[in-house]
Design an enzyme around this catalytic site. Structure first.
Site, mmCIF file in Angstrom:
data_model
loop_
_atom_site.group_PDB
_atom_site.id
_atom_site.type_symbol
_atom_site.label_atom_id
_atom_site.label_comp_id
_atom_site.label_asym_id
_atom_site.label_seq_id
_atom_site.Cartn_x
_atom_site.Cartn_y
_atom_site.Cartn_z
ATOM 1 C CB CYS A 29 1.280 -3.441 5.203
ATOM 2 S SG CYS A 29 -0.455 -3.832 5.748
ATOM 3 C CG HIS A 81 -0.231 -0.030 2.540
ATOM 4 N ND1 HIS A 81 0.438 1.007 3.120
ATOM 5 C CD2 HIS A 81 -0.256 -0.951 3.546
ATOM 6 C CE1 HIS A 81 0.936 0.903 4.177
ATOM 7 N NE2 HIS A 81 0.434 -0.269 4.670
#
Length: 344
Positions: A318, A291
């Site tokens: 992440c 992301h």
């Protein structure tokens, strides 16, 4: 007399034809024979080469960027060291990707995000890790995992398979226990059908994002021909950090892109309060997304870049990117049709 004369002529003619044929066989040009033998050897060698498993040496990797912002060189300085893109290791993984797709197969993905398909049963040998979570003998956590049983055994699973792991279907996906051959993991196993998402026998994995947790970078590659891959981007990234009880390191392995969110909202640690969002999020395992730069408010504008990118692990699992690169991956890597490979 006429009959005998005719038969004699036939016999003499047949003998003459046979003699001439033998003479023609005996007078084949040796050079032509060598040429024919050589061509046959070349054909056999080419056939053997086609069947031979691909290696890193077979992979042709060229730079053909389709995203060219924040681009890093193959080697680059970081503080008092030098970091790099591990192209040799990337080629090894690409050879593996080439090899497992050479034979026809029907593929499936293990899925159990937030235990939505039921918490996996206890494995035979387990322990609690630093996060106080149950893990198998390989360190794979029970939470969000699929149970993998030895074929024919139903009393208890032996190991866990991570959410997002790729496998080949060896049975129908409608039977109670589905038989799988691992691609992301080794061996042949069975698992209850609720943990399996079949994605078919026509899917191809020609787009791969490589996340390097050692060098804190990300490289995307796209297949353009037999053993030919084009590098589409080379960027800084920031992976997950091992910091109980909330932050986890980004797991190593091969995963399938499963889900996309234009805005991935996240909670403040230890609360149920939404703290902000990360733009252009592509999920590949458990709660791990590729992301963009996270915001500190749900109403904040997208942040393009951060000083922390490419430094040290600091996310909750992440892989943070420049937001425009995250959007590139978001648009480029189709769900259930692209891989994320995490290396160290």
């Amino acid at each position: 007399m006429r009959v005998y004369f005719t038969l004699s002529l036939l016999i003499i003619g047949a003998a003459t034809w046979s003699c001439n044929r033998n003479q023609q066989t005996e007078t084949i040009d040796p050079a032509e024979q060598r040429k024919a033998d050589s061509l046959e050897m070349v054909k056999k060698a080419e056939e053997e080469a086609r069947k031979r498993p691909r290696t890193a040496d077979d992979i042709k990797l060229s730079k053909e960027f389709t995203y060219d912002k924040h681009t890093l060189e193959e080697t680059y300085p970081y503080q008092d060291t030098t970091r790099r893109f591990q192209l040799d290791k990337i080629k090894e993984k690409l050879a593996f990707v080439e090899n497992f797709q050479r034979a026809p197969a029907s593929y499936a993905v293990l899925q159990n995000r937030k235990n939505k398909n039921r918490e996996a049963p206890l494995v035979k040998n387990y322990h609690r890790n630093e996060y106080k979570l149950i893990s198998d003998s390989l360190g794979t956590e029970r939470y969000q995992a699929a149970p993998l049983y030895v074929v024919g055994e139903t009393d208890a699973p032996t190991i866990y398979g991570r959410d997002g792991a790729l496998a080949k279907l060896l049975s129908s996906d409608t039977v109670d226990m589905v038989k799988l051959e691992g691609v992301s993991f080794e061996g042949t196993w069975e698992t209850p059908k609720r943990y399996v998402k079949a994605i078919g026998d026509t899917v191809t994995f020609h787009r791969v994002a490589f996340v390097d947790v050692t060098n804190q970078n990300i490289l995307t590659a796209e297949r353009t021909g037999d053993c030919e891959w084009a590098i589409r981007s080379m960027n800084p990234a920031t992976s997950g950090v091992h910091k109980p009880p909330y932050a986890h390191e980004t797991p190593l392995g091969i995963f399938v892109v499963q889900e996309k969110k234009a805005k991935m909202f996240y909670l403040k640690d230890g609360t149920s309060t939404i703290h902000g969002y990360a733009p252009y999020a592509s999920r590949f395992t458990n709660g791990a997304y590729i992301h963009g730069v996270p915001t500190q408010s749900v109403n904040a504008s997208i942040i393009e870049h951060s000083w922390s990118l490419g430094t040290t692990p600091r996310s909750h699992m992440c892989v943070r990117n420049a937001s425009s690169h995250a959007k590139f991956v978001y648009d480029w890597a189709e769900t259930f049709n692209a891989l994320v490979i995490v290396i160290e």
